[in-house]
Design an enzyme around this catalytic site. Structure first.
Site, PDB file in Angstrom:
ATOM      1  CB  CYS A   5      -0.925   0.016   1.216  1.00 30.95           C
ATOM      2  SG  CYS A   5      -1.814   1.577   1.369  1.00 30.95           S
ATOM      3  CB  CYS A   8       0.712   1.500   4.342  1.00 23.50           C
ATOM      4  SG  CYS A   8      -0.966   1.110   4.906  1.00 23.50           S
ATOM      5  CG  ASP A  31      -2.888  13.898  -5.984  1.00 24.49           C
ATOM      6  OD1 ASP A  31      -3.853  13.214  -5.593  1.00 24.49           O
ATOM      7  OD2 ASP A  31      -2.231  13.606  -7.004  1.00 24.49           O
ATOM      8  CG  ASN A  86     -12.193   9.607  -6.745  1.00 27.11           C
ATOM      9  OD1 ASN A  86     -13.205  10.236  -7.045  1.00 27.11           O
ATOM     10  ND2 ASN A  86     -10.988  10.011  -7.067  1.00 27.11           N
ATOM     11  N   GLY A  92     -13.155   5.596 -10.068  1.00 24.94           N
ATOM     12  CA  GLY A  92     -11.869   6.264 -10.227  1.00 24.94           C
ATOM     13  C   GLY A  92     -10.898   6.080  -9.079  1.00 24.94           C
ATOM     14  CB  THR A  94      -5.906   4.873  -8.615  1.00 23.14           C
ATOM     15  OG1 THR A  94      -5.551   6.083  -7.940  1.00 23.14           O
ATOM     16  CG2 THR A  94      -6.676   5.194  -9.887  1.00 23.14           C
ATOM     17  CG  HIS A  97      -4.460   3.908   3.025  1.00 28.54           C
ATOM     18  ND1 HIS A  97      -3.523   3.263   3.821  1.00 28.54           N
ATOM     19  CD2 HIS A  97      -4.899   4.947   3.772  1.00 28.54           C
ATOM     20  CE1 HIS A  97      -3.418   3.886   4.987  1.00 28.54           C
ATOM     21  NE2 HIS A  97      -4.251   4.919   4.977  1.00 28.54           N
ATOM     22  CG  HIS A  99      -7.352   8.829  -0.726  1.00 32.27           C
ATOM     23  ND1 HIS A  99      -7.360   7.489  -1.019  1.00 32.27           N
ATOM     24  CD2 HIS A  99      -7.662   9.474  -1.871  1.00 32.27           C
ATOM     25  CE1 HIS A  99      -7.630   7.322  -2.308  1.00 32.27           C
ATOM     26  NE2 HIS A  99      -7.843   8.517  -2.861  1.00 32.27           N
ATOM     27  CG  HIS A 101      -8.821  13.533  -4.028  1.00 35.50           C
ATOM     28  ND1 HIS A 101      -7.741  13.480  -4.882  1.00 35.50           N
ATOM     29  CD2 HIS A 101      -9.304  12.271  -3.956  1.00 35.50           C
ATOM     30  CE1 HIS A 101      -7.592  12.230  -5.311  1.00 35.50           C
ATOM     31  NE2 HIS A 101      -8.531  11.474  -4.769  1.00 35.50           N
TER      32      HIS A 101
HETATM   33  P1  AMP Z   1      -7.838   8.120  -6.038  1.00 28.79           P
HETATM   34  O1  AMP Z   1      -7.925   8.121  -7.538  1.00 28.79           O
HETATM   35  O2  AMP Z   1      -8.992   8.802  -5.378  1.00 28.79           O
HETATM   36  O3  AMP Z   1      -7.563   6.740  -5.498  1.00 28.79           O
HETATM   37  O4  AMP Z   1      -6.611   9.058  -5.702  1.00 28.79           O
HETATM   38  C1  AMP Z   1      -5.317   8.610  -5.505  1.00 28.79           C
HETATM   39  C2  AMP Z   1      -4.454   9.827  -5.656  1.00 28.79           C
HETATM   40  O5  AMP Z   1      -3.194   9.524  -5.117  1.00 28.79           O
HETATM   41  C3  AMP Z   1      -4.230  10.279  -7.110  1.00 28.79           C
HETATM   42  O6  AMP Z   1      -4.747  11.596  -7.290  1.00 28.79           O
HETATM   43  C4  AMP Z   1      -2.718  10.215  -7.272  1.00 28.79           C
HETATM   44  O7  AMP Z   1      -2.209  11.280  -8.037  1.00 28.79           O
HETATM   45  C5  AMP Z   1      -2.241  10.261  -5.832  1.00 28.79           C
HETATM   46  N1  AMP Z   1      -0.965   9.634  -5.583  1.00 28.79           N
HETATM   47  C6  AMP Z   1      -0.554   8.406  -5.974  1.00 28.79           C
HETATM   48  N2  AMP Z   1       0.684   8.161  -5.529  1.00 28.79           N
HETATM   49  C7  AMP Z   1       1.069   9.266  -4.824  1.00 28.79           C
HETATM   50  C8  AMP Z   1       2.249   9.618  -4.110  1.00 28.79           C
HETATM   51  N3  AMP Z   1       3.302   8.795  -4.028  1.00 28.79           N
HETATM   52  N4  AMP Z   1       2.299  10.824  -3.518  1.00 28.79           N
HETATM   53  C9  AMP Z   1       1.237  11.668  -3.600  1.00 28.79           C
HETATM   54  N5  AMP Z   1       0.103  11.385  -4.248  1.00 28.79           N
HETATM   55  C10 AMP Z   1       0.014  10.200  -4.854  1.00 28.79           C
END
Ligand code: AMP
Length: 114
Positions: A5, A8, A31, A86, A92, A94, A97, A99, A101
């Site tokens: 993760c 994590c 982000d 999301n 959407g 990805t 874990h 979170h 935005h």
């Molecule tokens: P979601 O699509 O809601 O799952 O958002 C995941 C977000 O995590 C995306 O907007 C990515 O740009 C962001 N993300 C992925 N890896 C990292 C990272 N190492 N540092 C900061 N943001 C990240």
């Protein structure tokens, strides 16, 4: 901590992130692919797959997460901001874990809710 993760690993300090705020149970970092002038993710330190699962398992931490969004936005100079959760791959998500935005500097509600 969940294996493989990325959030994590950020929480554990194993991979770097631009951390802007921290509370007892949450961390907030920018982000990596910002979609607004301010685009910060507020993340619980406990691993739950999405925000609704977090609210069911750890309601006090879910409330702390929500409260932290105002702290982050205010720190960035904004009183008004949007929150996006999301939830699920087809919506959407990805990173699985929980979170939220925090988006400020552009009214994203006009993009899909107006
Ligand atoms: P979601 O699509 O809601 O799952 O958002 C995941 C977000 O995590 C995306 O907007 C990515 O740009 C962001 N993300 C992925 N890896 C990292 C990272 N190492 N540092 C900061 N943001 C990240």
């Amino acid at each position: 901590m969940a294996a493989d993760c990325i959030f994590c690993k950020i929480i554990a300090g194993e991979i770097p992130a631009d951390v802007v705020a921290e509370s007892e149970h949450t961390i907030a970092f920018r982000d990596i692919n910002p979609k607004a002038p301010v685009h910060v993710l507020v993340v619980p330190k406990v691993h739950e797959p999405d925000a609704a699962a977090l609210a069911s398992a750890e309601p006090a931490i879910a409330a702390e997460l929500l409260a932290q969004t105002r702290v982050v936005a205010s720190q960035e100079g904004y009183e008004d901001y949007n929150l996006v959760f999301n939830t699920g791959a087809e919506a959407g998500q990805t990173v699985f874990h929980a979170h939220v935005h925090v988006l400020a500097g552009v009214d994203v509600s006009k993009l899909f809710l107006a």
